[in-house]
Design a protein around this motif. Structure first.
Motif, PDB file in Angstrom:
ATOM      1  N   THR A 122       0.588  -1.324   0.203  1.00 20.69           N
ATOM      2  CA  THR A 122       0.298  -0.203  -0.301  1.00 20.69           C
ATOM      3  C   THR A 122       0.833   1.401  -0.173  1.00 20.69           C
ATOM      4  N   LEU A 124       0.778   4.871   0.972  1.00 21.45           N
ATOM      5  CA  LEU A 124       0.315   6.043   2.158  1.00 21.45           C
ATOM      6  C   LEU A 124       0.271   6.842   1.402  1.00 21.45           C
ATOM      7  N   VAL A 140      -1.863  11.017  -4.923  1.00 22.55           N
ATOM      8  CA  VAL A 140      -2.497   9.859  -4.124  1.00 22.55           C
ATOM      9  C   VAL A 140      -3.187   9.468  -5.684  1.00 22.55           C
ATOM     10  N   GLU A 144      -2.703   5.656  -7.593  1.00 28.35           N
ATOM     11  CA  GLU A 144      -3.778   4.871  -8.094  1.00 28.35           C
ATOM     12  C   GLU A 144      -4.194   4.280  -9.589  1.00 28.35           C
ATOM     13  N   ARG A 149      -2.198   0.531  -4.620  1.00 30.17           N
ATOM     14  CA  ARG A 149      -3.445   0.376  -3.943  1.00 30.17           C
ATOM     15  C   ARG A 149      -3.223   1.616  -2.906  1.00 30.17           C
ATOM     16  N   GLU A 151      -3.923   4.645   0.250  1.00 29.27           N
ATOM     17  CA  GLU A 151      -4.576   5.080   1.177  1.00 29.27           C
ATOM     18  C   GLU A 151      -4.496   6.660   1.574  1.00 29.27           C
ATOM     19  N   PHE A 152      -4.512   6.782   2.490  1.00 27.35           N
ATOM     20  CA  PHE A 152      -4.661   8.460   2.679  1.00 27.35           C
ATOM     21  C   PHE A 152      -4.987   9.224   4.158  1.00 27.35           C
ATOM     22  N   ILE A 153      -4.701  10.444   4.719  1.00 23.93           N
ATOM     23  CA  ILE A 153      -4.761  10.732   5.678  1.00 23.93           C
ATOM     24  C   ILE A 153      -3.664  12.368   5.373  1.00 23.93           C
ATOM     25  N   HIS A 167      -2.439   7.187  13.806  1.00 24.27           N
ATOM     26  CA  HIS A 167      -2.839   6.331  12.977  1.00 24.27           C
ATOM     27  C   HIS A 167      -1.452   5.683  13.009  1.00 24.27           C
ATOM     28  N   GLN A 170      -1.773   2.245  11.216  1.00 25.58           N
ATOM     29  CA  GLN A 170      -1.870   2.616   9.529  1.00 25.58           C
ATOM     30  C   GLN A 170      -0.508   3.107   8.426  1.00 25.58           C
ATOM     31  N   ALA A 174       2.022   0.566   6.104  1.00 26.60           N
ATOM     32  CA  ALA A 174       2.127   0.847   4.790  1.00 26.60           C
ATOM     33  C   ALA A 174       3.461   0.114   3.883  1.00 26.60           C
TER      34      ALA A 174
END
Lengths: 250, 250, 250, 250, 250, 250, 250, 250
Positions: A122, A124, A140, A144, A149, A151-153, A167, A170, A174
């Motif tokens: 992933t 991140l 992002v 993609e 894959r 994810e974001f924060i 977090h 998470q 990553a």
């Protein structure tokens, strides 16, 4: 064309099946074919298997449309990404490919012709403040579109360290982390200290006065006391995601 | 210490096997133990499984010797790296650990207590000129000490592009490439265009006048037209190799 | 007016054919005529035999038109170049001289009153990316207007080195090469290593963030590891072509 | 190896005179042999016919001696230049080649094995002040070693413009002019306005305070209002003379 | 109020002619009255006898009009200068004082209520190129409004040194010279070498790329090899003329 | 949650009053609850008891309105400050909260729901010139909204030192002084020498040319020869007032 | 040689009294003789009537001694100044001219062969701190050697404004003021506001960190809100005194 | 001397008890006495009640000794601090005042003649890395000498955030916090987010390459996303502690 192919060609010449002139013609371009670059014909394009990319800034809608049509007809599969676009370019693209998506904050356009996941883990994307979201979104969307894959924060600046620590899991899960931050650019240092994965810092032009359009954040990231941090150009969410993809697909 | 361990502890308290005060003692440090940091107690130290690192600059030989003895007694295995050392430090280290190696060009000292290869692919270090070799060697020594297979190619500056092209296969076979260059810092751009792997640029302080102690090379690398390039601080061979290790072990 | 002309004048005075006052009048301006500057009366104008140049930026259309009319009436031959023009200036010029050409990308206007080739070899203009074309075109138009044979190769950035290598013969055949590049400005270094001719680097303001409006490319070119590279100001395609002309006409 | 040679090779294969494996071996290195680079094996070396150059800074006397011996045995003719040397290097060189000359101001060493003049005109080196003489001398020695006729004029700064004007004829007669100046770096602008030849500006690190080690002179030269000026790195007399040689030999 | 006045006051107190409280009141403000500043009540205003000045930038037309009306009513004589004005301010001023003059190039407004010459010699303003005229005009208008005899010479850049030399006598006759130049900023050095008077350099923001908005010209002037040169801020024609006035009135 | 609370929880587990799973749940969030940050959920928000702040730049009116409504409903008391707003934001805010005040010069909006004075002394804001008033007003509005007694003195630049000295008593009476100045940024040095209180310097982007958008004033303040001066970012009146509040409430 | 002299010469040719070749010879050098520069033959030398100056830095004692002997024998009167000297130079000078004075703080040497006062007023040198005294002393020694009445006030930094104000009368009496200051460089602004005379700012390299070797003080002085301030290079006490002399002798 | 004292004096004159000349003498210095500056006679000295300070850099041991003796004899009480000293100065001081303490890391010398605590709370000094300790120690020694309760926490860089969080209570208890950090300078941002007290950032010159001698850390601190942070010059531990003292004594 590798050594074995050359050998075959030479044998064929030896056996009289290929004429000298035909062989000459083929060998003449050898240095370049051998490099395997035949399909690489745009400055920031991506290697085969990845998506193709158009850098929109400074290009007219007609210009982008022309490149896009050429790409679509040349290959029937694979994603296409247009970075630093605008509404005029979006109109032109949308007409050609109605399923294209416009990502407004980052002014990116993606054409997802494949949902295949090519990366192994992933990616991140972590952004410090709300003003950093455009560059984060560019990362992002790029990641993609390149088949990862993602994810974001968002909004986990270091002035409220507890928000980031929430977090932790998470972050540790990553395979690559992209840290987007302007102002004092401290986020990659703190995140880098929490994980064992590579961290790619994206300084942003957020701020005023001595933020010097992102220079301060850039310098801070280059001097990170976390050793797992490398850095890309200011606001270069695309580049960070591209680097992250090369890591994630290894 | 994860949730299941806490659960076990709580059960043990509940069942009277562990006293309240003993549990309190253990839980008191929970926030930090939970982060898995227990062994991380020096500023630039490495995560468990990696080697441990001492940044030598500005430390007295006695200081380094003290830290080293503490490391050697705390863990009986694992490599140790001392960067930016000098001959005085080397004397002190050599006395403590005669099998240590002094890498003169980069002023690094390595203590290889394990030859285990932890990385999955090869880290390739490429240097543009002979003056870039110190930073390149720091990268090589660091990457090896961190448990990676390492190769290197030196003196392949872009002004003689054929010398670089000769190594195309080796370049394409690497999982991560570290490009070390001073002056105009163009090497990562050219190498980045030849490979699909991530490229980490290390600008060096080689040059004079407007090389500004490596700033020019740094800026050039940040503006690379190859999208797979990220950058670390000037002369930071250690950092590049550390980042490369995190990529190579993923 | 050289020594022999002065001698003739003095003889003529001696012989009474020229009056003292007439001779005085002619000699009064001697210091300057003697320098051979009589026709040089605009800041960036060219020496006799070359074209004449108007720097358009900051001048009103009326101002440019006035200068142009004066030039056209003063000399019945010779090319005229207007750099950094705009559409308003173009309208004014076009009305005065309908055969003038507007070069849109570089915002240059050329008045070719002569197709004579004054340079001895070919000036080759090489540009790294599509965004570098405006400065490259300014160089092409300037070099042509100054009476040179000009060739150009565009979009051969160093991230796709094979594209550049394809043009090796053309590169080696040129008498002077102008390399136009933004971002990391690496093109002159690579080209300089392939040829024995002088290479003039033109950094461009292409890029964002740490490209600093072309400063990064400029610094890179000044630190080129190819010794045959000299440099002009950012985006100064005109200056590069002017220098190239002085070389090509020697 | 050009197309006709490849054709001959292929014919030879076709006719059975050359085995497939032998041909393969020869073709394998084609891309590089074809570039004609075989003799280019040092970073800043010069093309055949020119002299060979060793950049002395940062090299030990033994290192320089080794390179020099290799050069002397490889080629029995041709000049050799060692720039940025020191007395230790000089001792080592002098022992190997007693006829070598040490140029103290510029810390250059020249080995003149040939006095042949390869350039077509004169290279004129002009220096503004006495502190600029080291860089000027580096240019003079380099240009001479590269086989050019060289003249020089020193101490003609723009604050005493008459001293410069006194040399007008010499200035106008040169085929290339190298202008060496520190402080405000104005000399190339004034000289450039007096001649039609190309002028190469060498900013020097002369000065204090806001001269910023030559940056001010560099910036001034890049902004010269004389269009025939191009620029090299600060104190880079070698580079200027190298560029001048490529111009003078065209 | 000097010592003798204080003495008189004290005597008057001693003799009972002035009450203690009255004396206290007068002495309370002594530190400031004694400084003689009572009339100096705007930031950049001029000392009595000079003109008064309003810095227009960032002020609304109403604001300027208010200040102007207050000045006009407070003093019935003396010139008034408004720098960095615009057309809106001009409209407001013109309505209040119809004899005011708008100097368009420098966006200055002058109200000449007196033609008295207060300076002893001539202030000469010399400008290098046509783009430097706005700052030069600001200097001319300022110096005139401050009561000086002013002359000017425009378009005498150093690339055509003969144009400047033509004015040698005028240069030598001036009591103070203001040199206005952008780009490489060499004019003050050349002029400074021709005269014995003080030369004030005004760098201008003319140019592009590495002119850095006038920084290059500024640095060049600070490093002038002519010792009679001092410098003011970029584009600060006003400041140069103000300094020149203080010199000319001494 | 401190050690004694953990002890109580553990006892309760031991005694079976609290189940293991309940205890686990409570302990899981310990690191963050323990920090006491629960209410801190906006990036630049203020600690409880202070006002809350919205940074308006780059936010749409809808966005600001949304945040504001959430704040107003979450807490029924306490002041709210919106910095770097604009008229569109003002319209949106005014509709939601008609008693809000728009401070035009600093583009700030304040919602005073409480007039309580929380600070112990007076915060004095001193500004050098009229162009510095926007940043000064931002400081005044911020300090007032944060519950401080605030005074201000404007237009007391160091070129008219008597104007500043007139306010000596007011300066000495303040508990904290904020000095706002552009150009040469000398005000904090002079004020710092007159008082014993802490002085916070706010450089402003006032000026042109080498003022470099406030950098010169910033550098000057960082080098103040008065030891009681600390500094915030350019134009950061908000930050200075925030720091001053933390000092004034201690 | 002016127009009337040329006329006489032409008449003489016309009348046969002067031969054509003699006239040619005289006219040939006209441009330079006419400039009257024959005696100006050192880079920073002073015009006749002033002193002569040797810039010592980078010159060997022998070199300085040679120049000095030449000066002493060429002119039997007039002062001589050697700036940026050292003890070795001092030894050499002292031997040649025992009455020479060494000014240790500024490393200047003066040879006073005349005490004549050539300036009309007083040059006042004001220094902010004790570290600024070397540059201030260079100004004092220079101004005295150039024939001026000189006064000085040291250690009157703006952080103790009362110390400066104590000297108000002396400040107002000076014809020119030289203000020497490092760190925040505020002194010229305050002094400039107190007087009507021209103020020349000399920034010094005093300070550390962001004083950037005097750059901060320089920038501050260039942005002075006092309009009567002009500036010279960092630590350039000599230049300031030279400018002041040109003003004082007008 | 305040108004009431002046009144008394005037009455005394009025009543003939004080002669006019005596009163004149006393009033003559009024402006300065009135400012209350009589004891302030060194550039960086401290106000009465604080300690006195000698800035050692650039002063000879004899010079420091002289100042120190004068201070010791002038006042029999109060602490004295010597910053930026060296061993030679230490020898001289130690001889004069054997109880003086030399703080080796920060090269400070303190003479504690009083242990009185004048500040109201605790000043906490936090340092990021071991290389930041010299500046931190300067802050600690200064704050103690100025009469404050001081605590310190070292080696709590943001790459190991848990180490910092361990000290949360101590952080929250301090009245003022001084954060000392080099490299990316992120510590004040993280600490600022944890506390409500004012935080003073001290950037240090720790680091290499793009740390630019502390500039990067400085810029980062100026752009802190924590609003309670203000900043002092690079390595200026003294200044930070001085500011902290003014806050702590309010």
């Amino acid at each position: 064309m590798d050594a074995s192919e050359i050998e075959l060609l030479l044998k064929s010449v030896h056996e009289g099946q290929t004429s000298t002139s035909t062989a000459l013609e083929r060998l003449k371009n050898l240095p370049f074919e051998d490099l395997g670059f035949a399909k690489v014909d745009h400055h920031r394009d991506l290697r085969q298997g990845f998506a193709e990319v158009i850098y929109g800034r400074g290009k007219s809608p007609e210009h982008v449309a022309g490149i896009l049509r050429s790409m679509l007809s040349a290959r029937k599969t694979g994603n296409i990404l247009i970075t630093r676009a605008n509404l005029q370019i979006w109109d032109a693209v949308h007409e050609i490919y109605p399923k294209a998506l416009f990502h407004e904050l980052s002014q990116s356009i993606s054409l997802r012709r494949s949902k295949a996941i090519l990366g192994k883990g992933t990616i991140l994307v972590v952004a410090a403040g709300t003003s950093d979201i455009p560059a984060a979104e560019e990362a992002v969307v790029t990641a993609e579109t390149l088949g990862n894959r993602v994810e974001f924060i968002y909004d986990v600046g270091v002035a409220g360290i507890h928000r980031l620590l929430r977090h932790r899991k998470q972050l540790c899960a990553a395979r690559v982390i992209i840290c987007v931050a302007g102002m004092e650019g401290a986020l990659p240092s703190v995140v880098g200290g929490l994980v064992a994965a590579p961290v790619i810092g994206v300084p942003t032009s957020t701020g005023y006065g001595t933020s010097f359009g992102g220079l301060t954040a850039l310098l801070a990231m280059l001097n990170s006391c976390s050793s797992n941090v490398s850095v890309v150009n200011i606001d270069n969410g695309f580049g960070a995601a591209f680097v992250a993809s090369t890591i994630n697909r290894a």
